[in-house]
Write an enzyme that holds these catalytic residues in place. Structure first.
Site, mmCIF file in Angstrom:
data_model
loop_
_atom_site.group_PDB
_atom_site.id
_atom_site.type_symbol
_atom_site.label_atom_id
_atom_site.label_comp_id
_atom_site.label_asym_id
_atom_site.label_seq_id
_atom_site.Cartn_x
_atom_site.Cartn_y
_atom_site.Cartn_z
ATOM 1 C CG HIS A 125 -0.426 0.193 2.516
ATOM 2 N ND1 HIS A 125 -0.106 -0.844 3.357
ATOM 3 C CD2 HIS A 125 -0.127 1.323 3.192
ATOM 4 C CE1 HIS A 125 0.360 -0.367 4.496
ATOM 5 N NE2 HIS A 125 0.359 0.952 4.421
ATOM 6 C CG ASP A 152 -0.029 -4.191 2.758
ATOM 7 O OD1 ASP A 152 0.088 -3.577 1.673
ATOM 8 O OD2 ASP A 152 -0.072 -3.609 3.864
ATOM 9 N N GLY A 174 3.414 6.676 8.270
ATOM 10 C CA GLY A 174 4.786 6.852 7.792
ATOM 11 C C GLY A 174 5.681 5.695 8.187
ATOM 12 C CB SER A 182 3.312 1.778 6.069
ATOM 13 O OG SER A 182 2.071 1.584 6.665
#
Length: 467
Positions: free
Chosen positions: A106, A136, A209, A211
């Site tokens: 993502h 993901d 941020g 991630s």
């Protein structure tokens, strides 16, 4: 950038470590601080080693800029949506010195440009090697003439609830930040964000941020990739989740070998064992996952699993639901065997289950219906576990469905829609496209067509008349 999920309450703790399977091996060298001096020890040496391998990932994408009258049929004709650039920020981890970086899918989804900034402020343009929405995860590469610092994988598999961990990333774009915490839970499969969920939960502060950033253990090794938080406010409330390193390593290995990421399919429906099931099977407590159904000639069937078996563990790791089993299989390469520990008739048994994809074709060529019949202008496909998994249908469902309906076609006028399951046509059960072709060839041109269709779980029996 980080996904934020709004929940009103905390989830119940999932079963974590020892589940009546002896997973203990080497002596445990973890110790509790015994003195003030122990408690004043610093993470600084560990941080100095780990942070150079954690990077910032800047993505740029073009999105439509919706005007305030976008939903008004009159004024929308007077305005046009202008595309605009959208910048977002995430984190990543260097996992190979040649310039291979892992981050969240993502973070990079839809990006037209990717830029990676190292801890020493060097900048690189990045290209995508592999993206995988189901886990993901995404793997990037930057071109560099010198080796980059690397954060090694923790492949020991001995992480436990209570272990100290550090979360490293770039929250809110303020710059590289390190937070500390513990592993709050393992094998969280009930947070529902990916198809292969089995998250590490931590109370180390994770914010937007973070991630794609690193979750690091006290050996300075990567144990997970930070991916999301549970929060009412959008900020960290001490409930963060990371994708375990086992899954990260599988995706990275696939990307570096330029192979195809295989979706292993067990071919069995599993149900968590609750107290009622435990009593019925004579268990001292609820544990494992009950096999409710086995798909013919799939991996579970070929290995010898049967309806009524209780799967206790896969490769020595306790399993309590179907999501946990999917995760364990997904961390193995295609062609490997996973060792299932199964309870059958009160006896523990082991089975070697092959890691293999779902049978069938994921993207089959559709059968375009022509001629004088109520399906003319429709496209149809045969259901299979591979196709069903790709489009989100029940993998065990079989038969034929409408995949597309042409505009102004006969099928469209009779109300057929994509997803309609054709059960019977002219009194003949439909199990494959061959059945459809045979019935159409035999009855083409007739006026009355009795048929049975299932749509969204409802069964419709009717007859249509051609004019």
């Amino acid at each position: 950038m980080i996904r934020t999920v709004l929940f009103a309450c905390l989830l119940a703790s999932a079963p974590a470590a020892a589940q009546e399977i002896d997973l203990a091996g080497a002596a445990d060298d973890r110790v509790v601080p015994e003195s003030r001096m122990d408690m004043q020890m610093s993470f600084a040496p560990l941080v100095r080693e780990a942070t150079p391998a954690v990077v910032n990932v800047f993505s740029r994408r073009v999105v439509a800029n919706q005007h305030p009258f976008a939903n008004d049929p009159f004024f929308s004709r007077m305005f046009r949506s202008q595309p605009r650039e959208q910048n977002s920020l995430g984190s990543g981890v260097i996992v190979d010195a040649s310039g291979v970086i892992v981050t969240n899918n993502h973070v990079v989804a839809g990006a037209t440009e990717l830029r990676v900034v190292l801890a020493d402020r060097r900048e690189f343009e990045a290209r995508i090697l592999l993206t995988d929405e189901a886990t993901d995860l995404a793997v990037l590469r930057v071109e560099t003439s010198e080796p980059l610092p690397v954060l090694p994988f923790d492949r020991s598999g001995d992480i436990e609830v209570g272990d100290l961990v550090l979360a490293i990333g770039n929250p809110f774009g303020v710059g590289q930040t390190v937070t500390s915490g513990i592993v709050s839970a393992l094998a969280r499969t009930d947070v529902g964000q990916t198809d292969f969920a089995s998250f590490i939960q931590t109370d180390a502060a994770i914010n937007p941020g973070n991630s794609g950033g690193a979750l690091v253990d006290m050996d300075g090794e990567l144990v997970g990739v930070n991916t999301m938080i549970f929060s009412r406010s959008g900020g960290s409330n001490g409930i963060g989740f990371a994708i375990p390193v086992e899954m990260v390593a599988r995706v990275v290995d696939t990307a570096m070998s330029e192979g195809e990421l295989i979706r292993p399919w067990l071919g069995a429906r599993l149900q968590p064992v609750d107290s009622d099931i435990a009593d019925a099977f004579g268990l001292s407590r609820p544990r494992g996952a009950l096999v409710n159904e086995v798909y013919p000639q799939a991996a579970a069937d070929e290995a010898g699993l049967m309806q009524g078996d209780i799967v206790l563990a896969i490769d020595g790791q306790a399993v309590n639901n179907e999501a946990g089993a999917r995760f364990r299989l997904a961390t193995r390469a295609a062609g490997d065997d996973a060792v299932f520990t199964v309870l059958r008739d009160g006896q523990e048994m082991t089975f070697d289950v092959a890691v293999q994809p779902a049978p069938g074709i994921a993207e089959p060529d559709p059968f375009e219906v022509a001629g004088r019949n109520p399906l003319s202008g429709a496209a149809m496909v045969t259901l299979s576990p591979a196709f069903n998994e790709r489009v989100g249908l029940d993998p065990f469902r079989s038969g034929v469905v409408v995949s597309a309906v042409g505009r102004r076609s006969v099928a469209g006028r009779f109300g057929f829609r994509p997803g309609d399951h054709l059960v019977e046509l002219m009194g003949t059960p439909i199990r494959s496209l061959d059945d459809v072709a045979e019935v159409l060839a035999r009855h083409d041109g007739e006026q009355v067509w009795p048929l049975v269709v299932e749509r969204r779980g409802q069964r419709f029996e009717t007859s249509v008349r051609l004019y």
